[in-house]
Design a protein around this motif. Sequence first.
Motif, PDB file in Angstrom:
ATOM      1  N   GLY A  25       0.841  -1.197   0.000  1.00  0.00           N
ATOM      2  CA  GLY A  25       0.000   0.000   0.000  1.00  0.00           C
ATOM      3  C   GLY A  25       0.869   1.236   0.000  1.00  0.00           C
ATOM      4  O   GLY A  25       1.797   1.376  -0.804  1.00  0.00           O
ATOM      5  N   TYR A  26       0.592   2.181   0.919  1.00  0.00           N
ATOM      6  CA  TYR A  26       1.424   3.360   1.102  1.00  0.00           C
ATOM      7  C   TYR A  26       2.303   3.230   2.352  1.00  0.00           C
ATOM      8  O   TYR A  26       2.924   4.207   2.785  1.00  0.00           O
ATOM      9  CB  TYR A  26       0.561   4.614   1.223  1.00  0.00           C
TER      10      TYR A  26
ATOM     11  N   LEU B 288     -11.223   9.078  -1.398  1.00  0.00           N
ATOM     12  CA  LEU B 288     -10.561   9.245  -0.107  1.00  0.00           C
ATOM     13  C   LEU B 288      -9.632  10.455  -0.088  1.00  0.00           C
ATOM     14  O   LEU B 288      -9.177  10.876   0.978  1.00  0.00           O
ATOM     15  CB  LEU B 288      -9.765   7.989   0.242  1.00  0.00           C
ATOM     16  N   LYS B 289      -9.329  10.996  -1.275  1.00  0.00           N
ATOM     17  CA  LYS B 289      -8.473  12.185  -1.392  1.00  0.00           C
ATOM     18  C   LYS B 289      -7.092  11.933  -0.790  1.00  0.00           C
ATOM     19  O   LYS B 289      -6.541  12.746  -0.050  1.00  0.00           O
ATOM     20  CB  LYS B 289      -9.124  13.410  -0.722  1.00  0.00           C
ATOM     21  N   PHE B 290      -6.517  10.796  -1.121  1.00  0.00           N
ATOM     22  CA  PHE B 290      -5.217  10.441  -0.561  1.00  0.00           C
ATOM     23  C   PHE B 290      -4.362   9.760  -1.622  1.00  0.00           C
ATOM     24  O   PHE B 290      -4.859   9.004  -2.455  1.00  0.00           O
ATOM     25  CB  PHE B 290      -5.391   9.478   0.631  1.00  0.00           C
ATOM     26  N   GLY B 291      -3.051  10.043  -1.588  1.00  0.00           N
ATOM     27  CA  GLY B 291      -2.087   9.285  -2.367  1.00  0.00           C
ATOM     28  C   GLY B 291      -1.943   9.645  -3.819  1.00  0.00           C
ATOM     29  O   GLY B 291      -1.364   8.863  -4.580  1.00  0.00           O
ATOM     30  N   LEU B 292      -2.424  10.819  -4.227  1.00  0.00           N
ATOM     31  CA  LEU B 292      -2.357  11.183  -5.641  1.00  0.00           C
ATOM     32  C   LEU B 292      -0.921  11.212  -6.153  1.00  0.00           C
ATOM     33  O   LEU B 292      -0.662  10.885  -7.311  1.00  0.00           O
ATOM     34  CB  LEU B 292      -3.030  12.540  -5.868  1.00  0.00           C
ATOM     35  N   ASP B 293       0.024  11.556  -5.284  1.00  0.00           N
ATOM     36  CA  ASP B 293       1.429  11.655  -5.679  1.00  0.00           C
ATOM     37  C   ASP B 293       2.248  10.468  -5.172  1.00  0.00           C
ATOM     38  O   ASP B 293       3.472  10.526  -5.104  1.00  0.00           O
ATOM     39  CB  ASP B 293       2.037  12.960  -5.155  1.00  0.00           C
ATOM     40  N   LYS B 294       1.568   9.377  -4.846  1.00  0.00           N
ATOM     41  CA  LYS B 294       2.258   8.212  -4.302  1.00  0.00           C
ATOM     42  C   LYS B 294       1.950   6.966  -5.131  1.00  0.00           C
ATOM     43  O   LYS B 294       0.968   6.908  -5.854  1.00  0.00           O
ATOM     44  CB  LYS B 294       1.815   7.957  -2.849  1.00  0.00           C
TER      45      LYS B 294
ATOM     46  N   TYR C  79       0.869   3.114  -4.945  1.00  0.00           N
ATOM     47  CA  TYR C  79       0.269   2.102  -4.066  1.00  0.00           C
ATOM     48  C   TYR C  79       0.817   0.738  -4.476  1.00  0.00           C
ATOM     49  O   TYR C  79       0.692   0.328  -5.633  1.00  0.00           O
ATOM     50  CB  TYR C  79      -1.255   2.122  -4.174  1.00  0.00           C
ATOM     51  N   HIS C  80       1.423   0.052  -3.549  1.00  0.00           N
ATOM     52  CA  HIS C  80       2.048  -1.239  -3.843  1.00  0.00           C
ATOM     53  C   HIS C  80       1.122  -2.392  -3.441  1.00  0.00           C
ATOM     54  O   HIS C  80       0.858  -2.600  -2.252  1.00  0.00           O
ATOM     55  CB  HIS C  80       3.382  -1.346  -3.106  1.00  0.00           C
TER      56      HIS C  80
END
Length: 518
Positions: free
Chosen positions: A163-164, A396-402, A404-405
Amino acid sequence: MRKRFWLGAMVICLLAGQSARVSAQGRRGGGEAPAAGTEEASTKEEVSVTEHTITIGGKVIPYKATASTTLLKNDAGEPIGLMYSVAYTRSDVKDVSTRPISFYYNGGPGSSTMWLHMGAFGPRRVATTEGEFTAPAPYKLVDNTESLIDKTDMVFIDAMGTGYSHIVGKGAPNLFYGIDEDMGAFGQFINIYINRNGRWNSPKFLMGESYGTFRSAVLGNYLQNRYTMHLNGIVLMSSVLDLSSLTFGPGDDRVYVYYLPSYAAVAWYHKALKNRPANLEAFIEEARQYGKGEYASALFKGDKISAAEKDTVAKKLSYFTGLSEDYLKRANLRVTLGQFNVELLRSRGLTVGRIDARFTGYTRDLLSEQSAGDPEGPAVGGAFTAMLNQYNHEELKFGLDKDYHNQGGGNWNWVRGAGGRGGGGGGFPGAPNVSGDLAQAMITNPKLLVEVENGYYDFATPFFATEFTMEHLGLPADLQGHVQLKYYDAGHMMYLRDGARSQLHANIAAFVDKATKQ
């Protein structure tokens, strides 16, 4: 594979609403954000909170979704990792302190928790084609009317490296990638969550799948001993506590017995039997009885078995498995999972799945003696990956620049530390076995209830092996009834089948009620 076990072939809700993204540190005290590129910035917790509603059973349920990272520290108080989770808490509950709270995770080791999150219990679900390959995009994300948000608040946790979740500061892979190391990380996360959110008086549940059940056994015992955090219940979905029960080891005939009822169920499903019985459950029970009786006895004789008895056993095995008597005799009555998966439907040019044997894929090499890959993974993996990323970013408005594994982790440490109950005897190494951890957790807390969910078409964790494990926990007579087993006409991820997903919700909802009200 994303639920892989060590041992050879071994081993996501909602209408988008208002969002507020702040750092968890800002929540606790404010102050300016750390400068980008500093160590403080790399260890900074993040959180995004959004509001949603869902209709379950004709009732509109408002809830809050909290996507966040939580900082883990070593004994010296130094940062070692950020753990990603998504928590769903019902918004119309006046006193959350007594509402049940459940923690979810998948297995691997090295799998993210997107499967339970987006396939089983989260308020939003990935729509897939039942028992077949799901066509490429565009995919669909739908409200999950079988979500457990009606019954319990939920926290979905991604293991370190998935994940993150990622290592930071003084962290290193050897602090997370192992049985006890993983246990410590999840234990610390859950303790932090309970403290920060005022949930000490909430009924508490662990719900893991696959290696997640292995994790639950050690984690349940650890939480009760390390934090004196007594649990109400543990749900083991597609369980394995003794990894030797999945290993076709030389000279160890137990696993062939464990797999026979699963072979029979899958052969029945694919109509590969010459005289297919009408009733699946009765057929499975017949295979159970034969497996632990005549079959086990014949295998125990080893090379001393007579030719006549070998012929008799091969004929009976053919009846249960759909494989030819000649093939069974050439296999010395011992067919491994890889062999069965490629042999069962060889005449159709198909290989049977491992995670969910309802799925099939084309066999590239029709002369292969071992299955190559698992058709279930590609059948659903594309849809889950696409929808998980879209859901995280847009709802969820999270992780746009990450990134996800789906999978992660490194070399796994299977050796237990002091007090660990796995391994072999006499100082020799053995396949890890955490059944003793579960038993000790139940003895420490005699009110702890356990429910085990089993899929008939699950080849990753065969149900007959699970039955044997649960019947050999060595529990006092008064506690033996605290373990209940449920069955589904489905595979390892039983929630991929619509009817089974509804059944799963009903069973676990009843379990939460029972464990909360006892």
